[in-house]
Design an enzyme around this catalytic site. Structure first.
Site, PDB file in Angstrom:
ATOM      1  N   HIS B  82      -2.749 -32.884 -54.160  1.00  0.00           N
ATOM      2  CA  HIS B  82      -1.497 -32.656 -55.012  1.00  0.00           C
ATOM      3  C   HIS B  82      -0.803 -33.812 -55.735  1.00  0.00           C
ATOM      4  O   HIS B  82      -1.421 -34.773 -55.629  1.00  0.00           O
ATOM      5  CB  HIS B  82      -0.711 -31.903 -54.117  1.00  0.00           C
ATOM      6  CG  HIS B  82       0.140 -33.489 -53.324  1.00  0.00           C
ATOM      7  ND1 HIS B  82       0.762 -33.840 -53.989  1.00  0.00           N
ATOM      8  CD2 HIS B  82       0.407 -33.624 -52.614  1.00  0.00           C
ATOM      9  CE1 HIS B  82       1.585 -35.081 -52.778  1.00  0.00           C
ATOM     10  NE2 HIS B  82       0.985 -34.404 -51.673  1.00  0.00           N
ATOM     11  N   ASP B  84       1.614 -34.049 -57.582  1.00  0.00           N
ATOM     12  CA  ASP B  84       3.269 -34.326 -58.038  1.00  0.00           C
ATOM     13  C   ASP B  84       3.658 -34.814 -56.690  1.00  0.00           C
ATOM     14  O   ASP B  84       2.908 -35.809 -56.213  1.00  0.00           O
ATOM     15  CB  ASP B  84       4.326 -32.905 -57.399  1.00  0.00           C
ATOM     16  CG  ASP B  84       4.110 -32.466 -55.533  1.00  0.00           C
ATOM     17  OD1 ASP B  84       3.033 -31.979 -55.624  1.00  0.00           O
ATOM     18  OD2 ASP B  84       5.273 -31.614 -55.295  1.00  0.00           O
ATOM     19  N   ASP B 112       0.869 -41.476 -51.608  1.00  0.00           N
ATOM     20  CA  ASP B 112       1.031 -40.019 -51.564  1.00  0.00           C
ATOM     21  C   ASP B 112       1.141 -39.272 -53.392  1.00  0.00           C
ATOM     22  O   ASP B 112       2.139 -39.043 -53.632  1.00  0.00           O
ATOM     23  CB  ASP B 112       2.378 -39.777 -50.352  1.00  0.00           C
ATOM     24  CG  ASP B 112       2.450 -37.950 -50.227  1.00  0.00           C
ATOM     25  OD1 ASP B 112       1.256 -37.235 -50.265  1.00  0.00           O
ATOM     26  OD2 ASP B 112       3.604 -37.889 -49.812  1.00  0.00           O
ATOM     27  N   GLU B 142       4.049 -30.256 -54.167  1.00  0.00           N
ATOM     28  CA  GLU B 142       3.377 -29.980 -51.939  1.00  0.00           C
ATOM     29  C   GLU B 142       5.092 -30.510 -51.465  1.00  0.00           C
ATOM     30  O   GLU B 142       4.913 -29.951 -50.675  1.00  0.00           O
ATOM     31  CB  GLU B 142       2.230 -30.550 -52.262  1.00  0.00           C
ATOM     32  CG  GLU B 142       1.539 -30.650 -51.425  1.00  0.00           C
ATOM     33  CD  GLU B 142       2.264 -32.101 -50.077  1.00  0.00           C
ATOM     34  OE1 GLU B 142       2.221 -31.363 -48.752  1.00  0.00           O
ATOM     35  OE2 GLU B 142       3.120 -32.639 -50.523  1.00  0.00           O
ATOM     36  N   GLU B 143       5.616 -31.472 -52.712  1.00  0.00           N
ATOM     37  CA  GLU B 143       6.488 -32.118 -52.065  1.00  0.00           C
ATOM     38  C   GLU B 143       8.248 -31.333 -51.482  1.00  0.00           C
ATOM     39  O   GLU B 143       8.639 -31.967 -51.371  1.00  0.00           O
ATOM     40  CB  GLU B 143       6.872 -33.092 -52.420  1.00  0.00           C
ATOM     41  CG  GLU B 143       5.905 -34.164 -52.391  1.00  0.00           C
ATOM     42  CD  GLU B 143       5.248 -34.684 -51.736  1.00  0.00           C
ATOM     43  OE1 GLU B 143       6.101 -33.915 -50.310  1.00  0.00           O
ATOM     44  OE2 GLU B 143       4.254 -36.191 -51.217  1.00  0.00           O
TER      45      GLU B 143
END
Lengths: 370, 370
Positions: B82, B84, B112, B142-143
């Protein structure tokens, strides 16, 4: 504190008619709105209503009024009631209504506790030579924070005004004597653990799980029923709150049970907390509230006379009331007043008018015997 | 969805240098702020960086990008990450720093998971003839809330783009293979009683006290450790919240425990809920969240090759990740990416640069063997 035996010349308060019935005086008192903090008008009206009573020495402290006979009697009794109410909810002015053949006076304050105050005012005005010397007290701020309570203020600043051999608080009891009151303690019991992500819960330690023995103790607890001066006081130990948790994916590192202990008046506040500390030994325990109970003192001669005069079977008072303030001063005290306590604070607050009359007759009989 | 093989002519995005090292590309990606919902600039930059790669068929859906080789290989692997990040906290631009002789790249997204994305981009650009056909996926959101997740959107709307024989998600794992993931369920278990004044608690029924057996079950529960495809998955059953209580003088008539169950991927979501309903039989139980786990599939030939190529001892993934989306499509999937997962979302988020290089070497070796 000012001596208030003479009324103020400017008449900016409603007039209470002391020649009317106690029922009618109740209606007049209810229609003077007196939510806690707004008692000045009704206090003015009470002082004015007593201005012709040469047999009473009237003292005013803020919006609390103390009216004493000074007849040199052997015994002095204190009879008290609060003049404030909880906030209105479209339930004033008061009105009479019939339900199933029973007449009620409906409206805020009818039960808690202007009917009681009306009976007291009527008798204060009329009983020029009572059997005992009487200290009548009407006070402010009963329905709000304890530190504002007018009776508490009097007991701290002018304890000499509260001296007596026996006390009656006119809170609603369906005109049946309710003796003393249970004590009341609240504590917070806490557990602590180690916070962690719940995907790896074994890294942490769950504080909520650690509440288990506390709840087991509460669920298994057998509350006592204790006979105090002839009345059976039922105790109670209950969780009244529980909390813990940070997020749905976090092992919580702290949790708490909020516990309320109602204890018989034969147990002191210190003894009550000691009992709780023993029950929850090893836990972090914080006392958040503690109020002593009050023994009923129903074996005192004055109390036995009262029971005979008003009739009925005396009951224990479970909820905490201001009788505990008298008890703290060493004065046995009971609750006795018209109105169903379950209707206190209710939106449909209403008092059966025959209870007002019954209470007046009961008190009058006791205060004029011999 | 638009075919995005040709870059847009207007150049309103930073330029990524595909000839630089994966470490340097990580830095370039981090310095394009891309908090969830703001991924368009970084997605534009990625599409542009791949515009010269004739071996890739690039498709864009919103801010998700799919780049596929079409070499007619027997096997197709999916490698995803991901783009983001969680919100900034004064931790951009990124910077290099040395701690105890180890070089780190510090800043939001370094762990991350832009280091993983950089490795993937570098290899996507360079591996013109990989051993397997590869579907590279970089996705948005994703977050944040599950329903916004870009990979979820692709799997619902274009499942044909996710087809493959094996999948790797580049989430941080310290560049060690972490297989599958545990499932995740959350339920609320409620009790109900009868409200009453706590001075007369026997008139009511205490719902908090009724939580006792629920906490007993949780405190006594022995979570399983389950071997799934050679990895040991530790389960967990925990209260993550508890609530009840109305006021300090009221017996509460309702109370609730919020429970989180992490279950091995050999157990389905339905089986997990059935297990919870059996544990808390007779209680009001509401499912508030349920996510299937993912089997690691480490016994598949492609997985065994990957393990040999990257080295190290594969571990189970305990936290839920997007590998479960591949698992739901019948595709075995593992997590494999640079960075310490404990530093994800941290204010001092930082990745050891040698882990970036190690991950690149591991994947490159696997994708170019035979």
């Amino acid at each position: 504190m000012v001596d208030a035996a003479s009324p103020s010349p400017a008449l900016d308060h409603p007039i209470l008619d002391m020649t009317a019935t106690a029922i009618e005086i109740t209606r007049q008192l209810c229609d003077i709105e007196s939510v806690s903090g707004n008692e000045t008008t009704i206090a003015d009206a009470i002082v004015a209503a007593l201005s012709d009573s040469a047999h009473l020495q009237v003292t005013r402290d803020g919006d609390a009024i103390v009216a004493r006979t000074n007849l040199g009697r052997d015994k002095r009794v204190v009879i008290a009631g609060h003049i404030d109410t909880v906030p209105l909810n479209n339930n004033l002015p008061s009105r009479f209504e019939m339900i199933d053949g029973v007449e009620y006076l409906w409206g805020r304050g009818t039960v808690d506790m202007k009917a009681g105050v009306a009976v007291q005012l009527k008798l204060a005005s009329e009983l020029i030579e009572p059997t005992f010397d009487i200290t009548w007290i009407w006070y402010d701020h009963e329905e709000v924070s304890e530190n504002l309570n007018g009776l508490g203020r009097l007991s701290r600043q002018h304890p000499e005004l509260l001296v007596g051999d026996f006390a009656i608080l006119g809170e609603p009891t369906n005109s049946i004597i309710e003796g003393g009151c249970n004590g009341n303690a609240r504590v917070e019991v806490r557990t602590s653990g180690v916070r962690a992500h719940s995907a790896r819960s074994w890294v942490g330690h769950n504080a909520i799980h650690d509440l288990t023995p506390i709840l087991q103790t509460l669920a298994a607890y057998q509350p006592r029923t204790v006979n105090v001066d002839g009345l059976e006081y039922r105790e109670g130990l209950n969780a009244v709150g529980i909390s813990g948790g940070i997020a749905g994916n976090v092992i919580p590192d702290t949790a708490m049970v909020h516990i309320n202990y109602r204890f018989a008046p034969s147990r002191s506040g210190v003894e009550a907390i000691t009992h709780l500390r023993e029950l929850f030994e090893g836990y972090d325990l914080t006392v958040v509230d503690l109020a002593e109970g009050a023994r009923p003192g129903l074996n005192a001669p004055l109390a036995l006379d009262l029971i005979r005069a008003v009739g009925g079977e005396p009951q224990p008072k479970y909820g905490w009331t201001d009788v505990a303030r008298f008890s703290a001063l060493g004065i046995p005290a009971v609750n006795y007043g018209p109105g169903d306590p379950l209707k206190a604070h209710a939106d449909d607050e209403r008092v059966a008018t025959d209870q007002i009359t019954a209470c007046e007759h009961g008190l009058r009989a006791w205060l004029t015997t011999n």
